[in-house]
Write an enzyme that holds these catalytic residues in place. Sequence first.
Site, mmCIF file in Angstrom:
data_model
loop_
_atom_site.group_PDB
_atom_site.id
_atom_site.type_symbol
_atom_site.label_atom_id
_atom_site.label_comp_id
_atom_site.label_asym_id
_atom_site.label_seq_id
_atom_site.Cartn_x
_atom_site.Cartn_y
_atom_site.Cartn_z
ATOM 1 N N PRO A 209 2.803 32.588 24.628
ATOM 2 C CA PRO A 209 4.092 31.924 24.394
ATOM 3 C C PRO A 209 4.145 30.588 25.136
ATOM 4 O O PRO A 209 3.710 30.496 26.274
ATOM 5 C CB PRO A 209 5.111 32.897 24.983
ATOM 6 C CG PRO A 209 4.405 34.183 25.145
ATOM 7 C CD PRO A 209 2.953 33.873 25.295
ATOM 8 N N ARG B 80 -1.968 43.348 27.726
ATOM 9 C CA ARG B 80 -3.037 42.955 28.653
ATOM 10 C C ARG B 80 -2.672 43.139 30.131
ATOM 11 O O ARG B 80 -3.542 43.057 30.997
ATOM 12 C CB ARG B 80 -3.418 41.483 28.410
ATOM 13 C CG ARG B 80 -3.890 41.184 26.983
ATOM 14 C CD ARG B 80 -5.331 41.555 26.734
ATOM 15 N NE ARG B 80 -6.265 40.814 27.572
ATOM 16 C CZ ARG B 80 -6.841 39.662 27.222
ATOM 17 N NH1 ARG B 80 -6.572 39.109 26.065
ATOM 18 N NH2 ARG B 80 -7.700 39.066 28.025
ATOM 19 N N LYS C 216 7.430 28.157 31.587
ATOM 20 C CA LYS C 216 7.318 29.345 30.737
ATOM 21 C C LYS C 216 7.884 30.591 31.423
ATOM 22 O O LYS C 216 7.588 31.714 31.036
ATOM 23 C CB LYS C 216 5.849 29.567 30.351
ATOM 24 C CG LYS C 216 5.261 28.394 29.566
ATOM 25 C CD LYS C 216 3.766 28.554 29.347
ATOM 26 C CE LYS C 216 3.175 27.271 28.783
ATOM 27 N NZ LYS C 216 1.710 27.321 28.692
#
Length: 284
Positions: free
Chosen positions: A2, A122, A54
Amino acid sequence: MPELPEVETIRLQLNNVLKGLKITGIEVLTKKSFLGDPGEVKGKKIIGVRRRAKITIIEMEKGISLAIHLKLTGQLIFRKGTEKKYCEQKDGPFAVCELPNKFTRVIISFNNRGRLYFNDLRIFGWIKVINTSSEIGEEKFGPEANDKKSFTLEYFNSILSKTKKPIKLIILDQEKLAGVGNIYANESLYSAEILPTRQSSFLNDEETVKLRDSIIKVLNEAIKHKGSSDRDEAYRQISGEKGTHQNYLKVYGKAGQKCSKCGGIIKRISLGGRGTFYCEKCQH
Ligand SMILES: [Zn+2]
Protein backbone atom coordinates in the site's frame (compact mmCIF):
# COMPACT_ATOMS: atom_id res chain seq x y z
CA MET A 1 2.60 -2.61 -0.94
CA PRO A 2 0.00 0.00 0.00
CA GLU A 3 1.20 3.50 -0.87
CA LEU A 4 -0.15 6.91 0.11
CA PRO A 5 -3.52 6.66 -1.76
CA GLU A 6 -4.33 3.26 -0.27
CA VAL A 7 -3.42 4.25 3.30
CA GLU A 8 -5.26 7.57 2.91
CA THR A 9 -8.39 5.71 1.72
CA ILE A 10 -8.25 3.46 4.79
CA ARG A 11 -7.68 6.49 7.03
CA LEU A 12 -10.71 8.38 5.66
CA GLN A 13 -12.94 5.32 5.98
CA LEU A 14 -11.73 4.43 9.49
CA ASN A 15 -12.22 8.02 10.60
CA ASN A 16 -15.86 7.79 9.45
CA VAL A 17 -16.65 4.60 11.34
CA LEU A 18 -14.43 4.87 14.45
CA LYS A 19 -14.65 8.51 15.54
CA GLY A 20 -16.41 8.77 18.89
CA LEU A 21 -16.33 5.01 19.62
CA LYS A 22 -14.68 3.40 22.64
CA ILE A 23 -12.28 0.47 22.43
CA THR A 24 -13.70 -2.36 24.52
CA GLY A 25 -11.10 -5.04 23.84
CA ILE A 26 -7.95 -5.99 21.97
CA GLU A 27 -7.26 -9.60 21.13
CA VAL A 28 -3.69 -10.26 20.01
CA LEU A 29 -3.53 -13.52 18.04
CA THR A 30 0.07 -13.08 16.81
CA LYS A 31 2.41 -11.50 19.37
CA LYS A 32 4.81 -10.08 16.79
CA SER A 33 2.02 -7.96 15.27
CA PHE A 34 1.24 -5.89 18.39
CA LEU A 35 3.77 -3.78 20.28
CA GLY A 36 2.88 -2.32 23.66
CA ASP A 37 0.26 -2.96 26.34
CA PRO A 38 -3.30 -3.50 25.02
CA GLY A 39 -4.52 -2.53 28.51
CA GLU A 40 -3.39 1.07 27.88
CA VAL A 41 -5.99 1.60 25.14
CA LYS A 42 -8.89 -0.41 26.53
CA GLY A 43 -11.84 1.83 27.46
CA LYS A 44 -10.38 4.84 25.60
CA LYS A 45 -12.51 6.96 23.29
CA ILE A 46 -11.34 7.61 19.71
CA ILE A 47 -10.87 11.27 18.76
CA GLY A 48 -9.99 10.70 15.10
CA VAL A 49 -7.79 8.87 12.61
CA ARG A 50 -4.72 10.55 11.09
CA ARG A 51 -2.00 9.50 8.67
CA ARG A 52 1.72 10.18 8.39
CA ALA A 53 3.39 8.76 5.26
CA LYS A 54 2.15 5.13 5.13
CA ILE A 55 1.30 4.96 8.85
CA THR A 56 -2.32 5.13 10.05
CA ILE A 57 -2.72 6.66 13.53
CA ILE A 58 -5.87 6.03 15.58
CA GLU A 59 -5.85 8.88 18.08
CA MET A 60 -7.52 8.43 21.47
CA GLU A 61 -8.27 10.58 24.49
CA LYS A 62 -5.61 11.00 27.19
CA GLY A 63 -2.76 11.31 24.67
CA ILE A 64 -2.65 7.67 23.57
CA SER A 65 -2.67 6.47 19.94
CA LEU A 66 -2.42 3.26 17.98
CA ALA A 67 0.01 3.50 15.05
CA ILE A 68 -0.50 0.94 12.29
CA HIS A 69 1.82 0.02 9.42
CA LEU A 70 0.44 -2.39 6.81
CA LYS A 71 3.83 -3.09 5.18
CA LEU A 72 3.50 -5.64 2.32
CA THR A 73 0.31 -7.56 3.03
CA GLY A 74 -1.56 -5.86 5.89
CA GLN A 75 -5.33 -5.35 5.73
CA LEU A 76 -7.69 -3.45 8.06
CA ILE A 77 -11.26 -4.70 7.73
CA PHE A 78 -14.16 -3.29 9.77
CA ARG A 79 -17.26 -5.40 10.43
CA LYS A 80 -20.33 -4.69 12.50
CA GLY A 81 -22.02 -8.01 12.01
CA THR A 82 -25.22 -6.62 10.53
CA GLU A 83 -24.14 -5.27 7.14
CA LYS A 84 -23.72 -7.39 4.01
CA LYS A 85 -20.22 -8.87 4.01
CA TYR A 86 -18.09 -8.34 0.97
CA CYS A 87 -16.62 -11.67 -0.15
CA GLU A 88 -14.72 -12.92 -3.19
CA GLN A 89 -13.42 -16.47 -2.73
CA LYS A 90 -11.21 -16.15 -5.81
CA ASP A 91 -9.04 -13.59 -3.98
CA GLY A 92 -7.30 -16.56 -2.32
CA PRO A 93 -5.30 -15.60 0.79
CA PHE A 94 -6.54 -12.00 0.51
CA ALA A 95 -10.24 -12.90 0.53
CA VAL A 96 -12.04 -11.62 3.63
CA CYS A 97 -15.16 -13.78 3.57
CA GLU A 98 -15.18 -15.12 7.11
CA LEU A 99 -13.32 -13.18 9.80
CA PRO A 100 -11.21 -13.86 11.70
CA ASN A 101 -9.35 -15.94 9.10
CA LYS A 102 -5.99 -17.67 9.42
CA PHE A 103 -4.13 -14.43 8.65
CA THR A 104 -5.93 -12.35 11.31
CA ARG A 105 -3.28 -11.13 13.79
CA VAL A 106 -5.17 -8.64 15.97
CA ILE A 107 -8.89 -7.99 16.62
CA ILE A 108 -9.98 -4.65 18.10
CA SER A 109 -13.54 -4.46 19.48
CA PHE A 110 -15.65 -1.32 19.93
CA ASN A 111 -18.64 -0.34 22.04
CA ASN A 112 -21.01 -0.41 19.02
CA ARG A 113 -20.20 -4.14 18.59
CA GLY A 114 -18.00 -3.27 15.61
CA ARG A 115 -14.71 -5.07 15.13
CA LEU A 116 -11.55 -4.11 13.31
CA TYR A 117 -9.56 -7.06 11.97
CA PHE A 118 -5.85 -6.66 11.26
CA ASN A 119 -4.91 -9.38 8.75
CA ASP A 120 -1.33 -9.84 7.61
CA LEU A 121 -0.14 -12.83 5.60
CA ARG A 122 3.59 -12.02 5.76
CA ILE A 123 3.62 -10.63 9.36
CA PHE A 124 5.83 -7.63 8.51
CA GLY A 125 3.11 -5.14 9.50
CA TRP A 126 2.51 -3.93 13.05
CA ILE A 127 0.25 -2.10 15.48
CA LYS A 128 2.01 -0.03 18.16
CA VAL A 129 0.74 1.78 21.25
CA ILE A 130 2.33 5.26 21.17
CA ASN A 131 2.03 8.61 22.91
CA THR A 132 0.12 10.90 20.55
CA SER A 133 2.66 13.67 21.15
CA SER A 134 5.59 11.47 20.11
CA GLU A 135 4.86 12.28 16.42
CA ILE A 136 5.87 8.89 15.16
CA GLY A 137 8.95 8.92 12.96
CA GLU A 138 8.39 12.58 12.08
CA GLU A 139 12.08 13.24 11.51
CA LYS A 140 12.41 10.35 9.07
CA PHE A 141 9.80 11.45 6.54
CA GLY A 142 9.77 14.16 3.91
CA PRO A 143 6.63 16.23 3.23
CA GLU A 144 3.39 14.49 2.27
CA ALA A 145 3.59 14.00 -1.50
CA ASN A 146 -0.11 14.73 -2.17
CA ASP A 147 -0.10 17.99 -0.23
CA LYS A 148 0.64 21.12 -2.30
CA LYS A 149 1.29 23.19 0.81
CA SER A 150 4.00 21.04 2.39
CA PHE A 151 5.47 19.62 -0.85
CA THR A 152 6.47 22.99 -2.30
CA LEU A 153 8.23 23.65 -5.60
CA GLU A 154 11.04 25.35 -3.71
CA TYR A 155 11.56 22.22 -1.60
CA PHE A 156 11.44 19.94 -4.68
CA ASN A 157 14.04 22.08 -6.46
CA SER A 158 16.31 21.94 -3.44
CA ILE A 159 16.31 18.13 -3.19
CA LEU A 160 16.71 17.59 -6.95
CA SER A 161 19.61 20.00 -7.33
CA LYS A 162 21.68 18.07 -4.79
CA THR A 163 21.75 14.67 -6.47
CA LYS A 164 22.72 12.93 -9.69
CA LYS A 165 20.74 9.80 -8.82
CA PRO A 166 17.97 8.72 -11.22
CA ILE A 167 14.83 10.79 -10.62
CA LYS A 168 12.68 7.73 -9.92
CA LEU A 169 14.86 6.72 -6.95
CA ILE A 170 14.60 10.22 -5.49
CA ILE A 171 10.80 10.40 -5.56
CA LEU A 172 10.68 6.90 -3.99
CA ASP A 173 12.92 7.99 -1.10
CA GLN A 174 10.56 8.38 1.89
CA GLU A 175 13.00 10.66 3.72
CA LYS A 176 12.71 13.12 0.84
CA LEU A 177 9.05 12.65 -0.07
CA ALA A 178 6.52 10.67 1.99
CA GLY A 179 4.05 8.26 0.42
CA VAL A 180 5.17 7.62 -3.18
CA GLY A 181 5.81 3.92 -3.86
CA ASN A 182 6.59 2.03 -7.04
CA ILE A 183 3.18 2.20 -8.73
CA TYR A 184 2.76 5.97 -8.37
CA ALA A 185 6.42 6.79 -9.11
CA ASN A 186 6.02 5.07 -12.51
CA GLU A 187 2.66 6.73 -13.18
CA SER A 188 3.83 10.23 -12.16
CA LEU A 189 6.92 10.10 -14.40
CA TYR A 190 4.79 8.93 -17.34
CA SER A 191 2.30 11.73 -16.73
CA ALA A 192 5.16 14.27 -16.60
CA GLU A 193 6.80 12.72 -19.73
CA ILE A 194 10.13 12.27 -17.94
CA LEU A 195 12.27 9.10 -18.17
CA PRO A 196 12.70 7.31 -14.79
CA THR A 197 16.46 7.09 -15.38
CA ARG A 198 17.05 10.85 -15.83
CA GLN A 199 19.64 12.39 -13.50
CA SER A 200 17.71 14.41 -10.94
CA SER A 201 19.91 17.51 -11.02
CA PHE A 202 19.51 17.75 -14.82
CA LEU A 203 15.75 18.30 -14.76
CA ASN A 204 15.00 21.81 -16.05
CA ASP A 205 12.57 24.22 -14.34
CA GLU A 206 9.66 23.31 -16.58
CA GLU A 207 10.17 19.58 -15.98
CA THR A 208 10.42 20.06 -12.21
CA VAL A 209 7.12 21.97 -12.16
CA LYS A 210 5.48 19.33 -14.35
CA LEU A 211 6.72 16.42 -12.24
CA ARG A 212 5.57 17.97 -8.96
CA ASP A 213 2.14 18.71 -10.47
CA SER A 214 1.97 15.13 -11.82
CA ILE A 215 2.85 13.52 -8.47
CA ILE A 216 0.16 15.55 -6.67
CA LYS A 217 -2.42 14.93 -9.41
CA VAL A 218 -1.74 11.17 -9.75
CA LEU A 219 -1.92 10.58 -5.97
CA ASN A 220 -5.13 12.57 -5.54
CA GLU A 221 -6.80 10.80 -8.47
CA ALA A 222 -5.83 7.45 -6.93
CA ILE A 223 -7.38 8.55 -3.59
CA LYS A 224 -10.57 9.47 -5.49
CA HIS A 225 -10.58 5.91 -6.93
CA LYS A 226 -9.97 4.44 -3.44
CA GLY A 227 -6.47 3.17 -4.22
CA SER A 228 -5.09 0.37 -6.39
CA SER A 229 -5.57 -3.35 -5.68
CA ASP A 230 -3.40 -4.88 -8.34
CA ARG A 231 -3.32 -8.62 -9.03
CA ASP A 232 -1.71 -10.44 -6.07
CA GLU A 233 -2.00 -7.36 -3.89
CA ALA A 234 -3.47 -7.53 -0.40
CA TYR A 235 -4.81 -3.98 -0.25
CA ARG A 236 -8.54 -3.73 0.46
CA GLN A 237 -10.85 -0.94 1.58
CA ILE A 238 -12.17 -1.41 5.13
CA SER A 239 -15.30 -3.10 3.71
CA GLY A 240 -13.07 -5.76 2.09
CA GLU A 241 -13.67 -4.37 -1.42
CA LYS A 242 -10.77 -3.70 -3.76
CA GLY A 243 -9.75 -0.21 -4.79
CA THR A 244 -10.46 0.75 -8.41
CA HIS A 245 -7.44 2.77 -9.49
CA GLN A 246 -5.76 -0.31 -11.03
CA ASN A 247 -8.25 0.23 -13.87
CA TYR A 248 -6.80 3.68 -14.55
CA LEU A 249 -3.06 2.86 -14.55
CA LYS A 250 -1.24 3.95 -17.71
CA VAL A 251 2.19 2.24 -17.53
CA TYR A 252 2.62 0.29 -14.28
CA GLY A 253 2.51 -3.46 -15.02
CA LYS A 254 1.85 -2.80 -18.72
CA ALA A 255 5.11 -3.93 -20.36
CA GLY A 256 4.54 -4.96 -23.99
CA GLN A 257 1.19 -3.14 -24.19
CA LYS A 258 0.46 -0.03 -26.25
CA CYS A 259 1.01 3.46 -24.84
CA SER A 260 -2.38 5.19 -24.66
CA LYS A 261 -0.87 8.51 -25.81
CA CYS A 262 1.30 7.52 -28.80
CA GLY A 263 0.63 3.84 -29.56
CA GLY A 264 4.28 2.91 -28.86
CA ILE A 265 5.12 -0.14 -26.76
CA ILE A 266 5.56 0.20 -22.97
CA LYS A 267 9.01 -0.97 -21.85
CA ARG A 268 10.10 -2.52 -18.56
CA ILE A 269 13.53 -2.25 -16.95
CA SER A 270 14.76 -2.81 -13.40
CA LEU A 271 15.90 0.30 -11.53
CA GLY A 272 17.04 0.05 -7.92
CA GLY A 273 15.66 -3.50 -7.96
CA ARG A 274 12.10 -2.35 -8.79
CA GLY A 275 10.05 -2.91 -11.94
CA THR A 276 10.19 0.32 -13.94
CA PHE A 277 7.73 0.99 -16.77
CA TYR A 278 7.88 3.78 -19.35
CA CYS A 279 7.19 4.83 -22.94
CA GLU A 280 10.42 5.80 -24.68
CA LYS A 281 8.56 7.91 -27.24
CA CYS A 282 6.59 10.01 -24.74
CA GLN A 283 9.17 10.22 -21.94
CA HIS A 284 12.47 12.07 -22.34
ZN1 LIG B 1 3.90 6.93 -25.61
